[in-house]
Design a protein around this motif. Structure first.
Motif: not given
Ligand SMILES: Cc1cc2nc3c(=O)[nH]c(=O)nc-3n(C[C@H](O)[C@H](O)[C@H](O)COP(=O)(O)OP(=O)(O)OC[C@H]3O[C@@H](n4cnc5c(N)ncnc54)[C@H](O)[C@@H]3O)c2cc1C
Length: 438
Positions: A198-205
Motif C-alpha cells: 500500500g505504499l505508493h510514489r509521492r507526487d510531492d517528491r
C-alpha cells in the motif's frame, strides 16, 4: 584476491529453484546494490538470509555507472578494495569532476575529507552488481536467481498486521513461499512489494528520467568524470537537467542525460533523440559518433528524496530505489541504496536478537535524521533549477567562480565532514540540519 578484483564475471551457478517452502531470518527481494549489500551484512551478522533476484547474473541495469566517493566508502567498509593500489581491476577511478557550463569548463578534485575517500570510480552495472552479489553469496547468503517475487504474505491475511514472507514464481511456472519475520524490499524504482504493502510514489517528491548509451572512445582514459549543465533542446533553449560522460575501464564512455520533473520539457521530450543529438554535437571532442556507439539506448526513472514513504511498515523495510532514496541534487542512488542497506541489516539483526519488531522503527527515524533535511533542500533545488532562467544565471554567473563551484560540488555530492574544519562544511551541515526532514 577478493570479489572486487575479479574482472570477468562468471555465472554464480545459483540458478536452482528454491524449495516450495523456505524458512529464514530475513528475505531480501532484489539483488541490486541495495539488496546484495543488505544480504552481505546480514550474513556477516550470522543471520540466515535468502536473496531473491528475478534476473540471472551478470545482468545489466540502466545506469550512468558512476560511483562517487560515497559508494567507494561503502565498498571499503565491505572490504572490497585493493589496498596496494587504492583501486580495483576492471574499474576506472576518478580523481574529480569536470563541470561544463556556458563558456566555462572547470576541474574540481573530489574533496579531501576525514569522513570520505577522495576518489571515485565507474563500472558497468553488469560487473558491479555481479561483484556485490558474489560477495553476498561468499559471505553466506543464499541467492536464488531467475525467481520473481510477486506478493507479500501476512501473519493475518485479513488484518494484514504483519508481513511474514513473500511468494515467488519462476519463468517455468514453479511457485513457492519464503517465510521470514523481516522482509527487505530492494526491488527497484517500480517496487512491486512497496505497492503490495500500500505504499505508493509521492507526487510531492522529485523524480527525474534519464537515458544513457555507450561509445568506444580514446577519451576513456580520462581520470575525471564530466557533467554538463548546458543541455539544450533542438532550438538552443536551455533544459533543466544535466548530461554526463563517465569513462570506463574497457575503453568506452557511458554517455547520458536526465531531466527533472520540475522542468516543463519533462514529459514532451524524446530522450533518445535528445541524447543522440547531444552526443553527436560533442563528437569532435569525445568521439561520440554513431559508428562508435554500441549497446543501444536505455532509459529509466530516478525516484528522489524519499519518493515512497513510509520506508518501514509492519516488518517490511524498503531499501534504495524502492523508497526513492536517490539524491535530488545529482541523481546518485547507488550509495544511498548501499548505506540504507547497511542500516537495514543492522536494525534487522537487532530486532531478531531482541525478538522485537518495534526495533525496526529505528530504520525510518535514523534515515530521516541523516538525509531528511538534505532531501528537503534537494527538493527546493529541483524547483529552482526547473526554471531555465535560474539555470541560465547559474551557468553564466556561478560557473566561473571556482570557490563557489567547490562549495556546489560538496553540496551536490553530499560530501562534508561531520566534524568540519572547513567553513563550507559548516554552512552545508547547518543548512541540512535546520531544514525540516523530508
Ligand atoms: C539512466 C540512469 C542513470 C543513473 N546513473 C547513476 C549513476 O551514475 N550513479 C548512481 O549512483 N546512480 C545512478 N542512477 C540511479 C541508480 O541506478 C539506482 O539508484 C540504483 O540502481 C538503486 O539500487 P537498488 O538496489 O535500490 O535498485 P536496483 O539497482 O534497481 O536493483 C533492483 C533489483 O531488484 C530486482 N527485482 C525487481 N523486482 C523484482 C521482483 N519482483 N522479484 C525479484 N527481483 C526483483 C531487479 O532485477 C534488480 O536486480 C541512475 C539511474 C538511471 C535510470
Amino acid at each position: 584476491m577478493n570479489a572486487f578484483t575479479s574482472t570477468s564475471p562468471t555465472s554464480l551457478e545459483t540458478a536452482v529453484v528454491p524449495p516450495a517452502v523456505v524458512d529464514c531470518d530475513v528475505v531480501v527481494v532484489g539483488a541490486g546494490p541495495g539488496g546484495a549489500t543488505a544480504a552481505a551484512w546480514l550474513a556477516r551478522a550470522g543471520r540466515d538470509v535468502v536473496l531473491l533476484e528475478k534476473e540471472t547474473f551478470p545482468r545489466d541495469k540502466v545506469c550512468g555507472d558512476g560511483l562517487t566517493p560515497r559508494v567507494v566508502q561503502e565498498l571499503l567498509l565491505l572490504g572490497l578494495h585493493d589496498e596496494a593500489h587504492g583501486r580495483v581491476d576492471g574499474w576506472s577511478t576518478s580523481t574529480g569532476l569536470r563541470i561544463h557550463g556556458g563558456d566555462t569548463v572547470m576541474e574540481l578534485p573530489w574533496p579531501e575529507l576525514d569522513d570520505w575517500p577522495d576518489w571515485g570510480a565507474a563500472c558497468t552495472r553488469a560487473q558491479f552488481d555481479h561483484t556485490l552479489a558474489k560477495l553476498a553469496v561468499s559471505d553466506g547468503a543464499t541467492l536464488y536467481e531467475g525467481v520473481t517475487v510477486d506478493d507479500l504474505t501476512w501473519r493475518d491475511p485479513v488484518a494484514r498486521d504483519r508481513v511474514d514472507g513473500v511468494t515467488w514464481r519462476t519463468a517455468d511456472g514453479e511457485t513457492g513461499v519464503v517465510r521470514a519475520p523481516i522482509v527487505i524490499a530492494s526491488d527497484g524504482a517500480s517496487s512491486k512489494l512497496g505497492i503490495k504493502a500500500g505504499l505508493h510514489r509521492r507526487d510531492d517528491r522529485p523524480l527525474a528520467v534519464a537515458a544513457r548509451t555507450y561509445y568506444r572512445s580514446s577519451r576513456a582514459d580520462d581520470d575525471h568524470i564530466s557533467s554538463f549543465l548546458d543541455l539544450t533542446d533542438g532550438d538552443g533553449n536551455l533544459l533543466s537537467g544535466y548530461g554526463w560522460i563517465f569513462p570506463l575501464d574497457d575503453g568506452s564512455l557511458n554517455v547520458g542525460l536526465g531531466l527533472l520533473d520540475t522542468s516543463k520539457d519533462f514529459r514532451g521530450t524524446n530522450y533518445r533523440k535528445l541524447l543522440a543529438a547531444w552526443a553527436t554535437g560533442m563528437a569532435d571532442e569525445w568521439e561520440t559518433t554513431p559508428d562508435n556507439q554500441f549497446g543501444g539506448v536505455g532509459s529509466g526513472p530516478i525516484p528522489m528524496g524519499f519518493n515512497r514513504t513510509p520506508i518501514h511498515r509492519t516488518g517490511l523495510l524498503l531499501v534504495g530505489d524502492s523508497a526513492g532514496m536517490v539524491n535530488p541534487f545529482n541523481g546518485e542512488g547507488i550509495s544511498y541504496a548501499m548505506e540504507a542497506a547497511r542500516l537495514a541489516a543492522e536494525v534487522a539483526d537487532e530486532a531478531l536478537a531482541r525478538k522485537s519488531t518495534a526495533v525496526l522503527d529505528r530504520y525510518d527515524r535514523e534515515l530521516r535524521r541523516r538525509w531528511g533535511g538534505y532531501y528537503t533542500l534537494g527538493k527546493v533545488f529541483t524547483h529552482l533549477v526547473g526554471s531555465p532562467t535560474v539555470m541560465d544565471v547559474l551557468t553564466t554567473y556561478g560557473m566561473p567562480v571556482e570557490p563557489l563551484m567547490q562549495w556546489v560540488l560538496k553540496t551536490m555530492a553530499h560530501l562534508t565532514d561531520s566534524r568540519p574544519s572547513d567553513v563550507n562544511d559548516v554552512i552545508i551541515n547547518t543548512m541540512q540540519n535546520v531544514a525540516p526532514a523530508a
